[in-house]
Design a protein around this motif. Sequence first.
Motif, PDB file in Angstrom:
ATOM      1  N   GLN A  28       0.211  16.827 -32.465  1.00  0.00           N
ATOM      2  CA  GLN A  28       1.126  16.488 -31.379  1.00  0.00           C
ATOM      3  C   GLN A  28       2.579  16.857 -31.673  1.00  0.00           C
ATOM      4  OE1 GLN A  28       0.029  15.201 -28.301  1.00  0.00           O
ATOM      5  NE2 GLN A  28      -1.847  15.942 -29.281  1.00  0.00           N
ATOM      6  N   ALA A  29       2.845  17.386 -32.865  1.00  0.00           N
ATOM      7  CA  ALA A  29       4.233  17.615 -33.272  1.00  0.00           C
ATOM      8  C   ALA A  29       4.967  18.571 -32.336  1.00  0.00           C
ATOM      9  CB  ALA A  29       4.280  18.145 -34.711  1.00  0.00           C
ATOM     10  N   TYR A  30       4.323  19.628 -31.907  1.00  0.00           N
ATOM     11  CA  TYR A  30       4.990  20.622 -31.053  1.00  0.00           C
ATOM     12  C   TYR A  30       5.321  20.018 -29.688  1.00  0.00           C
ATOM     13  CZ  TYR A  30       5.971  25.330 -29.220  1.00  0.00           C
ATOM     14  OH  TYR A  30       6.566  26.441 -28.682  1.00  0.00           O
ATOM     15  N   ASN A  31       4.372  19.283 -29.113  1.00  0.00           N
ATOM     16  CA  ASN A  31       4.630  18.630 -27.834  1.00  0.00           C
ATOM     17  C   ASN A  31       5.729  17.577 -27.966  1.00  0.00           C
ATOM     18  OD1 ASN A  31       2.567  20.137 -26.681  1.00  0.00           O
ATOM     19  ND2 ASN A  31       1.021  18.563 -27.013  1.00  0.00           N
ATOM     20  N   ASN A  32       5.694  16.833 -29.075  1.00  0.00           N
ATOM     21  CA  ASN A  32       6.730  15.825 -29.300  1.00  0.00           C
ATOM     22  C   ASN A  32       8.106  16.466 -29.445  1.00  0.00           C
ATOM     23  OD1 ASN A  32       4.886  13.738 -29.195  1.00  0.00           O
ATOM     24  ND2 ASN A  32       4.644  13.578 -31.423  1.00  0.00           N
ATOM     25  N   LEU A  33       8.141  17.605 -30.126  1.00  0.00           N
ATOM     26  CA  LEU A  33       9.414  18.295 -30.301  1.00  0.00           C
ATOM     27  C   LEU A  33       9.964  18.774 -28.957  1.00  0.00           C
ATOM     28  CD1 LEU A  33      11.561  19.332 -32.266  1.00  0.00           C
ATOM     29  CD2 LEU A  33      10.244  21.455 -32.470  1.00  0.00           C
ATOM     30  N   HIS A  34       9.092  19.232 -28.099  1.00  0.00           N
ATOM     31  CA  HIS A  34       9.528  19.661 -26.771  1.00  0.00           C
ATOM     32  C   HIS A  34      10.200  18.506 -26.031  1.00  0.00           C
ATOM     33  CE1 HIS A  34       9.199  20.750 -22.485  1.00  0.00           C
ATOM     34  NE2 HIS A  34       9.344  21.999 -22.918  1.00  0.00           N
ATOM     35  N   GLN A  35       9.618  17.322 -26.112  1.00  0.00           N
ATOM     36  CA  GLN A  35      10.208  16.151 -25.468  1.00  0.00           C
ATOM     37  C   GLN A  35      11.574  15.825 -26.061  1.00  0.00           C
ATOM     38  OE1 GLN A  35       7.518  12.833 -25.660  1.00  0.00           O
ATOM     39  NE2 GLN A  35       5.827  13.972 -24.744  1.00  0.00           N
ATOM     40  N   LEU A  36      11.647  15.793 -27.382  1.00  0.00           N
ATOM     41  CA  LEU A  36      12.893  15.429 -28.047  1.00  0.00           C
ATOM     42  C   LEU A  36      13.997  16.434 -27.738  1.00  0.00           C
ATOM     43  CD1 LEU A  36      14.394  13.567 -30.049  1.00  0.00           C
ATOM     44  CD2 LEU A  36      13.510  15.012 -31.903  1.00  0.00           C
ATOM     45  N   ALA A  37      13.659  17.725 -27.797  1.00  0.00           N
ATOM     46  CA  ALA A  37      14.662  18.771 -27.605  1.00  0.00           C
ATOM     47  C   ALA A  37      15.065  18.930 -26.146  1.00  0.00           C
ATOM     48  CB  ALA A  37      14.139  20.101 -28.155  1.00  0.00           C
ATOM     49  N   LYS A  38      14.102  18.889 -25.250  1.00  0.00           N
ATOM     50  CA  LYS A  38      14.378  19.189 -23.849  1.00  0.00           C
ATOM     51  C   LYS A  38      14.775  17.953 -23.029  1.00  0.00           C
ATOM     52  CE  LYS A  38      13.660  23.574 -24.145  1.00  0.00           C
ATOM     53  NZ  LYS A  38      14.834  24.499 -24.052  1.00  0.00           N
ATOM     54  N   ASP A  39      14.136  16.813 -23.310  1.00  0.00           N
ATOM     55  CA  ASP A  39      14.438  15.619 -22.524  1.00  0.00           C
ATOM     56  C   ASP A  39      15.679  14.892 -23.032  1.00  0.00           C
ATOM     57  OD1 ASP A  39      12.180  16.255 -21.138  1.00  0.00           O
ATOM     58  OD2 ASP A  39      10.919  14.699 -22.035  1.00  0.00           O
ATOM     59  N   ILE A  40      15.950  15.011 -24.329  1.00  0.00           N
ATOM     60  CA  ILE A  40      17.115  14.332 -24.908  1.00  0.00           C
ATOM     61  C   ILE A  40      18.176  15.330 -25.358  1.00  0.00           C
ATOM     62  CG2 ILE A  40      17.916  12.777 -26.733  1.00  0.00           C
ATOM     63  CD1 ILE A  40      15.120  11.487 -26.667  1.00  0.00           C
ATOM     64  N   GLY A  41      17.769  16.376 -26.066  1.00  0.00           N
ATOM     65  CA  GLY A  41      18.719  17.407 -26.488  1.00  0.00           C
ATOM     66  C   GLY A  41      19.492  17.023 -27.735  1.00  0.00           C
ATOM     67  N   HIS A  42      20.680  17.613 -27.883  1.00  0.00           N
ATOM     68  CA  HIS A  42      21.471  17.315 -29.096  1.00  0.00           C
ATOM     69  C   HIS A  42      21.871  15.852 -29.085  1.00  0.00           C
ATOM     70  CE1 HIS A  42      25.223  17.473 -26.766  1.00  0.00           C
ATOM     71  NE2 HIS A  42      24.860  18.672 -26.296  1.00  0.00           N
ATOM     72  N   ARG A  43      22.041  15.284 -30.291  1.00  0.00           N
ATOM     73  CA  ARG A  43      22.133  13.829 -30.417  1.00  0.00           C
ATOM     74  C   ARG A  43      22.935  13.448 -31.665  1.00  0.00           C
ATOM     75  NH1 ARG A  43      17.620  16.472 -30.856  1.00  0.00           N
ATOM     76  NH2 ARG A  43      16.678  16.496 -32.918  1.00  0.00           N
ATOM     77  N   LEU A  44      24.213  13.660 -31.599  1.00  0.00           N
ATOM     78  CA  LEU A  44      25.088  13.294 -32.705  1.00  0.00           C
ATOM     79  C   LEU A  44      25.126  11.777 -32.843  1.00  0.00           C
ATOM     80  CD1 LEU A  44      27.000  14.556 -34.817  1.00  0.00           C
ATOM     81  CD2 LEU A  44      28.855  14.287 -33.169  1.00  0.00           C
ATOM     82  N   SER A  45      25.150  11.285 -34.067  1.00  0.00           N
ATOM     83  CA  SER A  45      25.219   9.847 -34.299  1.00  0.00           C
ATOM     84  C   SER A  45      26.385   9.243 -33.536  1.00  0.00           C
ATOM     85  CB  SER A  45      25.387   9.554 -35.788  1.00  0.00           C
ATOM     86  OG  SER A  45      24.204   9.843 -36.488  1.00  0.00           O
ATOM     87  N   GLY A  46      26.131   8.101 -32.914  1.00  0.00           N
ATOM     88  CA  GLY A  46      27.170   7.432 -32.149  1.00  0.00           C
ATOM     89  C   GLY A  46      27.179   7.797 -30.691  1.00  0.00           C
ATOM     90  N   SER A  47      26.387   8.800 -30.296  1.00  0.00           N
ATOM     91  CA  SER A  47      26.349   9.242 -28.902  1.00  0.00           C
ATOM     92  C   SER A  47      25.268   8.489 -28.135  1.00  0.00           C
ATOM     93  CB  SER A  47      26.076  10.743 -28.833  1.00  0.00           C
ATOM     94  OG  SER A  47      24.752  11.028 -29.268  1.00  0.00           O
ATOM     95  N   GLU A  48      25.368   8.524 -26.815  1.00  0.00           N
ATOM     96  CA  GLU A  48      24.336   7.908 -25.981  1.00  0.00           C
ATOM     97  C   GLU A  48      23.012   8.642 -26.137  1.00  0.00           C
ATOM     98  OE1 GLU A  48      24.524   5.041 -24.381  1.00  0.00           O
ATOM     99  OE2 GLU A  48      26.546   4.884 -25.234  1.00  0.00           O
ATOM    100  N   ALA A  49      23.068   9.951 -26.341  1.00  0.00           N
ATOM    101  CA  ALA A  49      21.837  10.715 -26.541  1.00  0.00           C
ATOM    102  C   ALA A  49      21.106  10.250 -27.795  1.00  0.00           C
ATOM    103  CB  ALA A  49      22.143  12.201 -26.622  1.00  0.00           C
ATOM    104  N   TYR A  50      21.852   9.926 -28.848  1.00  0.00           N
ATOM    105  CA  TYR A  50      21.188   9.442 -30.066  1.00  0.00           C
ATOM    106  C   TYR A  50      20.480   8.115 -29.797  1.00  0.00           C
ATOM    107  CZ  TYR A  50      19.980   7.896 -34.653  1.00  0.00           C
ATOM    108  OH  TYR A  50      19.240   7.449 -35.720  1.00  0.00           O
ATOM    109  N   GLU A  51      21.100   7.251 -29.014  1.00  0.00           N
ATOM    110  CA  GLU A  51      20.468   5.973 -28.695  1.00  0.00           C
ATOM    111  C   GLU A  51      19.157   6.193 -27.947  1.00  0.00           C
ATOM    112  OE1 GLU A  51      21.659   3.123 -30.042  1.00  0.00           O
ATOM    113  OE2 GLU A  51      23.014   4.593 -30.959  1.00  0.00           O
ATOM    114  N   LYS A  52      19.116   7.169 -27.050  1.00  0.00           N
ATOM    115  CA  LYS A  52      17.870   7.516 -26.366  1.00  0.00           C
ATOM    116  C   LYS A  52      16.823   8.002 -27.372  1.00  0.00           C
ATOM    117  CE  LYS A  52      20.061   8.845 -21.982  1.00  0.00           C
ATOM    118  NZ  LYS A  52      20.318   9.964 -21.038  1.00  0.00           N
TER     119      LYS A  52
END
Length: 452
Positions: A39-63
């Motif tokens: 499932q790693a490839y499908n999971n990566l697609h979700q993380l990269a496309k649905d959330i995107g970049h995610r610097l610590s302290g950002s709202e994206a990281y919280e997601k």
Amino acid sequence: MKKLTLLLPLFWGGLFFSQSKSDSIEFKNISDEILTNGQAYNNLHQLAKDIGHRLSGSEAYEKATKWAYKKLKEAGADKVWYQEVMVPVWERGKESLQIKSGTNSWKSLNMLSIGNTEGTNGKDLEGEIIYVKSLEDLDKMKDSEVKDKIVFFNYPFNQTFISTGQAYGDAGKYRFVAASFVAKKGGKAMIIRSLSSAFDDVPHTGTQRYDERYPKIPAVCIGVKSADELEKTLESEKVFAKLNSNCGMKGERLTHSVIGEITGKKDQSVIAVGGHLDSWDVGEGATDDGAGVVQAIEVLRTFKKLNIPNNHTIRVICFANEENGAKGAKKYAEEAKRKNEKHLFALESDSGGFAPRGFGLVMSDGKRNEVKSWSNLFLPYGIYDFDKNYAGTDVQPLQELGSATGELSPDSARYFDIHHTTEDIFEKVNRRELLSGASAETQLLYMIDKYW
């Protein structure tokens, strides 16, 4: 007695063969399961496309933390929890860099501010650019030669190094610490060639550290082509720059690493595997380090799916804040020490989702030789290198607690082409290479769990 002595080698040889055969079968089961149903490839697609970049302290990281919690549950973890971490918050904001020479008009360069640096507070900072070949040359210059100038370093990756990680380490000081050396001499800003093995014009960001004794001057990266063109122009005429950036530190924020585990059947000693959940604020963080996170989750899923009877606790850690502080790693080690947890081994994947070639290992010679004795099991899967002596940033603090540590070592040729750039996107990751890395990690942890 003589007969027994003669029979012992046959007994031990037969036992070793039996163990080796059963382990070979389990290696195949692991590989088949991951390459077919992983499932790693499908999971990566979700993380990269649905959330995107995610610097610590950002709202994206919280997601991303909520996403990781859910994925660990889905993978079959017996227990999942959040671990509190205070992280530094850095924001980029709008930024631009223009240069001009002679009677030419201002020309915009593609650039990125270096992470954790201070900008110009939204005001134009103008000055003459001077080219300095190296930090050693800078040290020889008079302060008057540098004062109020914008210092430009064009230090390239050493292409003769087979490992691009070695080239990164060699050139890294220009991003990590050079700004304070410039400030010490009176320079007002710094421009560097991006830390890249490619010959394109994509700028690379990344973190740096200021020496508190000197002013915190702006520091930016430009692409390789722009850097070479700028150096060539400076050979014949003066060049001026106009820098405008709003980046800077914005205090701290409470966030979390995300942890899940399968409880050990024999004891509670921990075998850990992980990656860092945060990424830089450009691209999608797919290679650095979404790949490592989803590979670690895949390890846990495979142990559960194949009903591998783990003797020790198999723990997955999605670390916070590796990119600009490593606060998640430090906090995890502090908590492990406070709880008096014993870690047998901690493995990180933070070198991309490319085809696996081996493992960097930091452990005693005896343990390393034991791992190397398993090499024939790994060889059919393209894993052959167990000689490198390094481990990932997030597992290094566990070395002080006596844990052996390591890092998955994929093919390094392409990693620094996209590292810390807008090019770090899901499409750059190959499904089979990503899953092969997860398979190698699972196989290694299976052996350590069984024999340590």
